[in-house]
Design an enzyme around this catalytic site. Structure first.
Site, PDB file in Angstrom:
ATOM      1  N   GLU A 206      -3.681  -9.277   0.184  1.00 22.96           N
ATOM      2  CA  GLU A 206      -4.476  -8.978   1.453  1.00 22.96           C
ATOM      3  C   GLU A 206      -5.924  -8.780   1.354  1.00 22.96           C
ATOM      4  OE1 GLU A 206      -2.199  -5.898   3.687  1.00 22.96           O
ATOM      5  OE2 GLU A 206      -4.166  -5.264   4.702  1.00 22.96           O
TER       6      GLU A 206
ATOM      7  N   GLU B 250       0.753  -1.217  -0.115  1.00 20.37           N
ATOM      8  CA  GLU B 250       0.079   0.024   0.057  1.00 20.37           C
ATOM      9  C   GLU B 250       0.887   1.334   0.042  1.00 20.37           C
ATOM     10  OE1 GLU B 250      -3.111  -0.215   3.072  1.00 20.37           O
ATOM     11  OE2 GLU B 250      -4.162  -1.975   1.838  1.00 20.37           O
TER      12      GLU B 250
HETATM   13  C1  GAL Z   1      -4.341  -2.637   5.231  1.00 22.79           C
HETATM   14  C2  GAL Z   1      -2.684  -2.538   5.582  1.00 22.79           C
HETATM   15  C3  GAL Z   1      -2.492  -3.289   6.829  1.00 22.79           C
HETATM   16  C4  GAL Z   1      -3.415  -3.094   7.860  1.00 22.79           C
HETATM   17  C5  GAL Z   1      -4.847  -3.312   7.387  1.00 22.79           C
HETATM   18  C6  GAL Z   1      -5.735  -3.145   8.527  1.00 22.79           C
HETATM   19  O1  GAL Z   1      -4.727  -1.445   4.351  1.00 22.79           O
HETATM   20  O2  GAL Z   1      -2.099  -2.985   4.532  1.00 22.79           O
HETATM   21  O3  GAL Z   1      -1.106  -3.018   7.341  1.00 22.79           O
HETATM   22  O4  GAL Z   1      -3.337  -1.571   8.287  1.00 22.79           O
HETATM   23  O5  GAL Z   1      -4.941  -2.536   6.175  1.00 22.79           O
HETATM   24  O6  GAL Z   1      -7.121  -3.474   7.919  1.00 22.79           O
END
Ligand code: GAL
Length: 823
Positions: free
Chosen positions: A516, A424
């Site tokens: 993710e 991100e």
């Molecule tokens: C994502 C990020 C993670 C964590 C997660 C929480 O956007 O990559 O590190 O912050 O959100 O939802």
């Protein structure tokens, strides 16, 4: 069998026996001494704000590494690490150790697996250097400054984690990974000096290619023979030799090629490892030896078929993990990492993403051995900061070196299948991001051409809204510049699950991975009624959250997610449906300290985990188990301790059965079956104290039966250890679960008694946790509250054989104890 072949057989056995015996002698002679554990007997000083230097009068404390000083601190809303760091303190610490070195003919290095943050190192007063990155492994050559002949040497390390915030999650502080002392011949294999690939692999034969970086620090040139043997356990399967001459103070890379006939493939189910054992000989004498474990496998990210491992489709069922180990903080312990992976494996997980930084080497070794598909990730930011003092401040000076070292260190691990060079990243939205992607890709490619490179983007395609219930309008597509650049080998999606089905249309030439997903939110053992209301908490990532439950709890029915994420079921249903979706990495496998979304103080750790901070599964763990494993699963929840007449939604996750029938006090409440893409069944029933029973059946035969009983008052504890005996090595751990039970032994699912712990014998208490994200008691104390009936106690063995006894007491209830053997 003829007599002749009998004799040949005996001869062959004795030759193999002879080879093995030699190998063992060489191994123990060289390799065991080459790199030794350097963790014991350090002195530590945590500087105060006014006093950041050391002097004669500094008050040192003795300890063993790995060590995380932040985990010993107090939670405080004013700690500058803020919610990201779980409101724990940072600070500046000093470490020192004295030691003797015997062999002045050799080179001596100190190797750090990782120090958080900004470490600086001195040997005997001589400055060796600074390494800002808190996750990178590095070494220093101590040789020129060492004293020999029984004289003491002093190594001094300054660790500066005082500038906060510098992380979006709990980082820990200190020399939190292992430290090694490496002693090598002046002619030796360089650090991370081997690179193994398997350019051709068939069922019958694997070609193994090896590059070996040699370093000659002698003042004269050397003639050497480099011999590499491939071993399958103790058995030699292939050997090759090459002679080389190497000038004084020269580094030289040697190539070797070997073959393995009828190779056994590394896979998730059978993670077969071979070892390439490289010996460096001068005048027929082995002067250095270096083992490289490796695996033989083929893989591909395919546009239609998703991920193929050894030619077979394998859906990546992964989890993202941060590096803390719950109550142990970030101080690495091999058994603690192994336990996390065991819990994941048991859920059906086959993939790990090292979010968002180079992991501890033990994690990768264990993934090789246990069979996980690893996405190894290097950075959470490039040039633009996410928190004021983060690595973006060091980016220009350090990213090249850090990325190179990271790839060199990790590229022999068969478990690694993808490099992620960023998570991100802010620059993904502009052309600068494309340039940086190209530049990072070039660095990786120079060192490894065998694995795809991705960036975890949020998201690669436009989303109409941050509300996941809004439909994705596939006709109006905007690709983010990094995704659109064509530079990535695999398109990495963070979230945006509604866009997954359109991936092939949006990126016709590049395969898919969900780097993710999910960001579901739950507290273990809490249930909101009703279970079918879906909640997106907080409303938007950049708006303060003023909703939520009293006590900062979140329901453990799979009904709450962040607005950028999705529930577990929403996510898996889509990933499961399409073959071209190679897989997903859930945010997250375990809860971690910091990032207590959707809440802020007093919450101090995450709600994202499928498993809580203590290692206790939340209910949704069994949804995955029912989908991701072959074992029979029937999981019924919530607990059965409610008010008379209350309406309760009872869910069941099950598999390997056609139906489940629910009974309350032997009265049936009907049979339910999963329809279409359902992942659970549910009954809405009136609560009546007694026994809730679920029965799963296949073709009319009972597969499993599960019972939950209404519990009475807390009366005593049931104690169970993950292992009955542990090793007397001063490191090994027993993880002991304390369950609060009533007079009849029923688990009390709402109990929150204050528990006290004492340890006798050959062990010490090193951590306590209950999985409650709002608890402010010390993880290192000897008292802790239970959360919904449970608490975890972690005990560490001494180096003496014997027994550990853990006793648990609590006011008004009967004490109990458990013994663990230390062998
Ligand atoms: C994502 C990020 C993670 C964590 C997660 C929480 O956007 O990559 O590190 O912050 O959100 O939802």
């Amino acid at each position: 069998m003829s007599c002749f072949s009998d004799i040949r057989y005996v001869l062959l056995i004795s030759i193999i026996g002879f080879v093995c015996a030699c190998k063992q002698t060489n191994d123990s002679f060289l390799e065991a001494d080459r790199k030794v554990d350097f963790n014991e007997n350090w002195n530590f000083y945590l500087a105060s704000n006014s006093q950041d230097s050391i002097s004669e009068s500094t008050n040192w404390t003795q300890l063993n590494l790995p060590h995380d000083w932040s985990i010993e601190g107090e939670f405080n809303e004013t700690n500058p690490a803020n919610l990201g760091g779980g409101y724990l303190p940072g600070g500046l610490g000093w470490y020192k150790k004295t030691f003797q070195v015997k062999d002045s003919t050799k080179l001596t290095f100190i190797e750090f697996d990782g120090v958080y943050l900004n470490s600086e190192v001195w040997i005997n007063g001589q400055y060796l250097g600074k390494r800002p990155n808190g996750y990178i492994s590095f070494e220093y050559n101590l040789t020129p400054y060492l004293k020999y002949n029984n004289q003491e040497n002093e190594i001094l390390v300054k660790v500066d984690n005082s500038q906060q915030p510098n992380s979006r999650w709990y980082s820990g502080s200190g020399i939190y990974r292992n430290v090694w002392l490496k002693t090598v011949n002046k002619l030796h294999v360089a650090n991370w000096g081997t690179f193994i690939t398997t350019p051709q692999v068939t069922k019958d034969l694997a070609n193994v290619s090896l590059e070996i970086a040699l370093q000659n620090n002698n003042p004269v040139s050397k003639e050497t023979i480099v011999r590499t043997t491939i071993l399958d356990e103790e058995t030699q399967v292939s050997v090759t030799e090459i002679s080389a001459s190497i000038n004084q103070n020269e580094s030289k890379t040697i190539s070797q090629k070997l073959q393995v006939e009828n190779p056994k493939f590394w896979s998730v189910e059978t993670p077969k490892l071979y070892t390439a054992y490289t010996e460096i000989l001068v005048n027929n004498k082995v002067v250095d030896a270096y083992s490289t474990p490796f695996g033989i496998r083929t893989f591909e990210f395919h546009l239609e078929k998703g991920f193929l491992l050894n030619g077979e489709q394998v859906k990546i069922k992964g989890v993202c993990l941060h590096h803390d180990l719950g109550p142990l903080g970030t101080a690495v312990n091999r058994r603690a990492v192994e336990r996390q992976l065991e819990i994941m494996k048991n859920m059906g997980v086959n993939g790990i993403r090292t979010s968002h930084n180079p992991p501890t080497p033990e994690l990768l070794d264990l993934c090789d051995q246990m069979g996980f598909i690893v996405m190894d990730e290097s950075f959470d930011m490039w040039n633009n900061t996410k928190t004021e003092f983060d690595y973006a401040n060091d980016w220009d000076k350090w990213h090249k070196k850090d990325l190179e070292d990271f790839i060199k260190r990790d590229r022999n691990h068969p478990s690694i299948f993808i490099w992620s060079v960023g998570n991100e990243i802010q620059e993904q939205w502009n052309e600068q991001g494309v340039e940086t992607t190209k530049m990072l890709k070039a660095i990786v490619r120079k060192l490894d051409t065998t694995r795809p490179i991705t960036v975890a983007m949020n998201p690669p395609v436009n989303m109409p809204s941050t509300d996941v219930t809004t439909q994705f309008d596939a006709s109006k597509v905007y690709l983010n510049p990094v995704a659109a650049s064509g530079e990535l080998d695999v398109i990495g999606y963070n979230y945006a699950h509604q866009t997954f089905p359109f991936h092939q249309k949006n990126f016709p030439n590049t395969p898919f991975i969900a780097t993710e997903t999910t960001s579901g939110l739950q507290t273990r053992g809490y249930y909101d009624k009703k279970s079918d209301t879906l909640k997106r908490w907080p409303v938007r990532w950049d708006l303060p959250f003023d909703g939520g439950n009293p006590g900062n709890t979140v329901s453990a029915y799979d009904q709450v997610s962040t607005p950028w994420g999705s529930t577990h079921e929403e996510t898996w249903k889509i990933v499961k449906k399409y073959d071209f979706l190679s897989g997903m990495y859930i945010w997250t496998g375990f809860d971690y300290i910091g990032e207590p979304t959707p809440y802020v103080w007093p919450s101090r750790s995450s709600y994202f985990g499928v498993v809580d901070l203590a290692g206790f599964p939340k209910d949704v763990y069994y949804m995955y188990q029912s989908e991701w494993t072959d074992k029979d699963v029937l999981h019924v929840f919530p607990h059965w301790n409610w008010e008379a007449g209350e309406t309760v939604d009872v869910w069941a996750y099950y598999n390997n059965a056609d139906e489940v029938e629910l009974f309350i006090n032997e009265k049936s409440f009907g049979i339910k079956k999963k329809e279409n893409d359902d992942l659970h069944v549910v009954w809405r029933v009136p609560f009546e104290a007694g026994t809730l029973k679920a029965v799963s059946r296949k073709n009319g035969e009972v597969v499993l039966e599960k019972e939950l009983k209404t519990a009475g008052e807390a009366a005593t504890f049931q104690l169970s250890s993950d292992r009955a005996s542990i090793s007397a090595d001063g490191k090994d751990l027993a993880f002991i679960t304390v369950d609060i039970v009533d007079n009849e032994g029923n688990f009390v699912p709402t109990a929150s008694n204050q528990l006290n712990f004492s340890v006798e014998g050959e062990g010490k208490l090193v951590g306590v946790a209950n999985g409650d994200p709002t608890n402010h008691e010390s993880f290192k104390g000897n008292t802790h509250k239970a959360l919904n009936g449970k608490c975890l106690v972690v005990v560490q063995a001494t180096k003496k054989v014997g027994e550990i006894k853990l006793s648990v007491t609590s006011e008004g209830i009967k004490s109990n104890s458990i013994n663990i053997a230390v062998k």
